[in-house]
Design an enzyme around this catalytic site. Structure first.
Site, PDB file in Angstrom:
ATOM      1  N   GLN A  17       0.798  -1.219   0.000  1.00  0.00           N
ATOM      2  CA  GLN A  17       0.000   0.000   0.000  1.00  0.00           C
ATOM      3  C   GLN A  17       0.833   1.271   0.000  1.00  0.00           C
ATOM      4  OE1 GLN A  17      -2.758  -1.670   3.283  1.00  0.00           O
ATOM      5  NE2 GLN A  17      -4.074  -0.330   2.091  1.00  0.00           N
ATOM      6  N   HIS A 118       1.119  -9.403   4.741  1.00  0.00           N
ATOM      7  CA  HIS A 118      -0.036  -8.530   4.548  1.00  0.00           C
ATOM      8  C   HIS A 118      -0.440  -8.615   3.075  1.00  0.00           C
ATOM      9  CE1 HIS A 118      -2.234  -4.870   6.366  1.00  0.00           C
ATOM     10  NE2 HIS A 118      -2.845  -5.169   5.228  1.00  0.00           N
ATOM     11  N   ASN A 162      -1.702 -10.996   8.569  1.00  0.00           N
ATOM     12  CA  ASN A 162      -2.711  -9.953   8.697  1.00  0.00           C
ATOM     13  C   ASN A 162      -4.001 -10.425   8.028  1.00  0.00           C
ATOM     14  OD1 ASN A 162      -3.476  -6.943   9.141  1.00  0.00           O
ATOM     15  ND2 ASN A 162      -4.073  -7.369   7.025  1.00  0.00           N
ATOM     16  N   GLU A 163      -5.057 -10.495   8.805  1.00  0.00           N
ATOM     17  CA  GLU A 163      -6.395 -10.775   8.311  1.00  0.00           C
ATOM     18  C   GLU A 163      -6.459 -11.986   7.371  1.00  0.00           C
ATOM     19  OE1 GLU A 163      -8.198  -7.247   6.721  1.00  0.00           O
ATOM     20  OE2 GLU A 163      -7.951  -6.117   8.568  1.00  0.00           O
ATOM     21  N   TYR A 300     -13.331  -2.033  12.055  1.00  0.00           N
ATOM     22  CA  TYR A 300     -13.865  -0.890  11.315  1.00  0.00           C
ATOM     23  C   TYR A 300     -15.369  -0.739  11.484  1.00  0.00           C
ATOM     24  CZ  TYR A 300      -9.289  -0.719   9.147  1.00  0.00           C
ATOM     25  OH  TYR A 300      -7.933  -0.611   8.952  1.00  0.00           O
ATOM     26  N   GLU A 364      -5.478  -2.144  13.885  1.00  0.00           N
ATOM     27  CA  GLU A 364      -5.989  -1.224  12.871  1.00  0.00           C
ATOM     28  C   GLU A 364      -7.330  -0.692  13.335  1.00  0.00           C
ATOM     29  OE1 GLU A 364      -6.325  -2.577   8.823  1.00  0.00           O
ATOM     30  OE2 GLU A 364      -4.402  -3.638   8.877  1.00  0.00           O
ATOM     31  N   TRP A 410      -5.119   3.214  11.883  1.00  0.00           N
ATOM     32  CA  TRP A 410      -4.980   2.974  10.450  1.00  0.00           C
ATOM     33  C   TRP A 410      -5.508   4.210   9.732  1.00  0.00           C
ATOM     34  CZ3 TRP A 410      -2.498  -0.632   7.656  1.00  0.00           C
ATOM     35  CH2 TRP A 410      -2.646  -0.547   6.272  1.00  0.00           C
ATOM     36  N   GLU A 417      -5.557   1.761  -1.561  1.00  0.00           N
ATOM     37  CA  GLU A 417      -6.578   1.081  -0.769  1.00  0.00           C
ATOM     38  C   GLU A 417      -7.158  -0.100  -1.554  1.00  0.00           C
ATOM     39  OE1 GLU A 417      -8.886  -0.393   1.967  1.00  0.00           O
ATOM     40  OE2 GLU A 417      -7.286   1.032   2.346  1.00  0.00           O
ATOM     41  N   TRP A 418      -6.279  -1.030  -1.915  1.00  0.00           N
ATOM     42  CA  TRP A 418      -6.662  -2.281  -2.547  1.00  0.00           C
ATOM     43  C   TRP A 418      -7.599  -2.055  -3.736  1.00  0.00           C
ATOM     44  CZ3 TRP A 418      -2.882  -4.954  -0.935  1.00  0.00           C
ATOM     45  CH2 TRP A 418      -2.431  -4.843   0.385  1.00  0.00           C
TER      46      TRP A 418
END
Length: 456
Positions: A17, A118, A162-163, A300, A364, A410, A417-418
């Site tokens: 990113q 990530h 990550n995730e 989030y 995050e 974050w 952003e992806w």
């Protein structure tokens, strides 16, 4: 509203990113290079080729961190920089970048928190099946050891993944993330192999002397529509059952094996109906159940569901038959995500109750809004309000007994952003992508003051 004396304040980023420099110093191709260069995958046709040019500007960026008084910086390491094809010999020029970054952070009295994965899997491994291939887990452990051998004398805090839910189910399930595959059976196999890679890597890190090992998950409280604004609301039996199942698929699928060494029955059932459980071998859960010190929590918004008899499973949620994914009655960010601050306190308290043997860290939390530069400043009042509301809930969770060790906003910088490309800005520091000029937003200055007083 004061936080514990040893509470860790910081910010987070991810390699693809922000780094750019995708063809420099021997870096190989990642699945995100391939995915973002495929037309139609990313808004505006954006790629991470340049991003924030952090690869060349890391010294200035660490200087910004120091000005904001960050105590910790969570960054991720690009696997293709270390092993261009994902296996074999180590690329010393790739390791050298992180070596210099760590030294710069320590000179600024900022603790480095290194994330090993990530989402930027080397394309060479994806060509062999990616995370659907069991061998990728073993290649990940080799990579983890190589990085720790170089940086472990100065980096004590490590996150393996990550995730993994996103990597597996958005990457291999509904295909909106790299590598863009759409196969529920592949997603479930990938989730297991990601966990296997975590366990194998965690054991290598521990044997190398790592001080702290963490698994980072994108967890959310799973609520019915009524519960979003009324925590005391009691859902009906059908709604409660689907909320339990989705919580299991989102959170317990990863934390139960990692912390308890078991898979929930709902996960095994979903796998049995989507390709079978043959990829889960005897002894795997023992390998996955390597001791960890922390669970990293990326929050989030809540996940809102209700009973939907007859509905098919969502492509990103194998095992979600008869579930309706609903919306929350709440204001939203520029991403369209509902703003529900007390979802964070509810989540942290539950995780501490369900997994009392490990500590927690918010790794995050942040929001995208439509930021505008005016006279060299960015007055992002909405982001300040968002962060303030969530930090108050963090404090409440601590008061309620959650073993929470720190908070990482974050993100430090606006970035790639992806699938949204550069049109969504999460940073507390504004980045002009044409000039690479950094401008701390009002939220950055506000956060600096929060850190200075260790409270609100």
């Amino acid at each position: 509203m004061i936080f514990p004396e040893d509470f860790v304040w910081g910010a987070a980023t991810a390699s693809y990113q922000i780094e750019g420099a995708v063809k420099e110093d021997g870096r190989g191709q990642s699945i995100w290079d391939t995915f973002s260069h495929t037309p139609g995958n990313v808004a505006g046709g954006d790629t991470g080729d340049v991003a924030c040019d952090h690869y060349h500007r890391y010294r200035d960026d660490v200087g910004l961190m120091r000005e904001l008084r960050l105590a910790a910086y969570r960054f991720s390491i690009a696997w293709p920089r270390i092993q261009p094809d994902g296996a074999g010999s180590i690329n010393p020029r790739g390791l050298a970048f992180y070596d210099k970054l760590v030294d710069e952070l320590l000179a600024a009295e900022i603790s480095p928190y290194a994330t090993l994965y990530h989402w930027d899997l080397p394309q060479g491994l994806e060509d062999l099946g990616g995370w659907t291939n069991r061998d990728t887990a073993y290649r990940f452990a080799d990579y983890a050891q190589a990085v720790h051998d170089k940086l472990g004398d100065r980096v004590g805090d490590w996150a393996t993944l990550n995730e993994p839910w996103v990597a597996a189910f958005l990457g291999y399930g509904n295909g909106v993330h790299a590598p863009g595959r759409r196969d529920p059976a592949a997603a479930l196999r990938s989730a297991h192999h990601l966990l296997l890679g975590h366990g194998l890597a965690a054991r290598r890190l521990r044997s190398g002397g790592a001080r702290s090992i963490m698994l980072v998950v994108n967890s959310s409280p799973v609520l019915t529509p009524a519960q979003v604004n009324d925590p005391a609301a009691v859902p009906g039996e059908a709604d409660a059952a689907v909320a339990h199942r989705i919580h299991t698929l989102l959170t317990r699928q990863f934390l139960d094996p990692a912390v308890h060494g078991t898979y929930p029955a709902e996960v095994l059932d979903a796998a049995a109906r989507n390709g079978g459980t043959g990829h889960i071998l005897d002894g795997d859960l023992g390998l996955i159940n390597a001791p960890i010190d922390l669970v990293g929590v990326n929050y989030y918004n809540p996940c809102v569901v209700e009973s939907g008899p007859g509905l098919p499973a969502d492509a990103a949620w194998p095992g979600s038959e008869d579930v309706r994914f609903a919306t929350a009655d709440a204001p939203t960010t520029a991403m369209g995500w509902p703003i529900v601050p007390d979802g964070l306190s509810r989540l942290l308290v539950r995780l501490s109750q369900d997994y009392p043997r490990v500590g927690l860290m918010v790794t995050e939390n942040g929001a995208a809004f439509e930021d505008v530069v005016e006279d060299g400043q960015v007055h992002d009042d909405q982001r300040v309000a968002y962060l303030d509301g969530h930090l108050r809930e963090v404090h409440q969770a601590i008061e309620a007994g959650a073993d929470l060790r720190g908070y990482l906003v974050w993100s430090l910088l606006d970035n790639f952003e992806w699938g949204e490309g550069y049109r969504r800005r999460f940073g507390i520091v504004h980045v002009d992508y044409a000039t690479q000029t950094r401008v701390p937003k009002d939220s950055a200055l506000w956060y600096r003051d929060v850190i200075s007083r260790n409270g609100l």
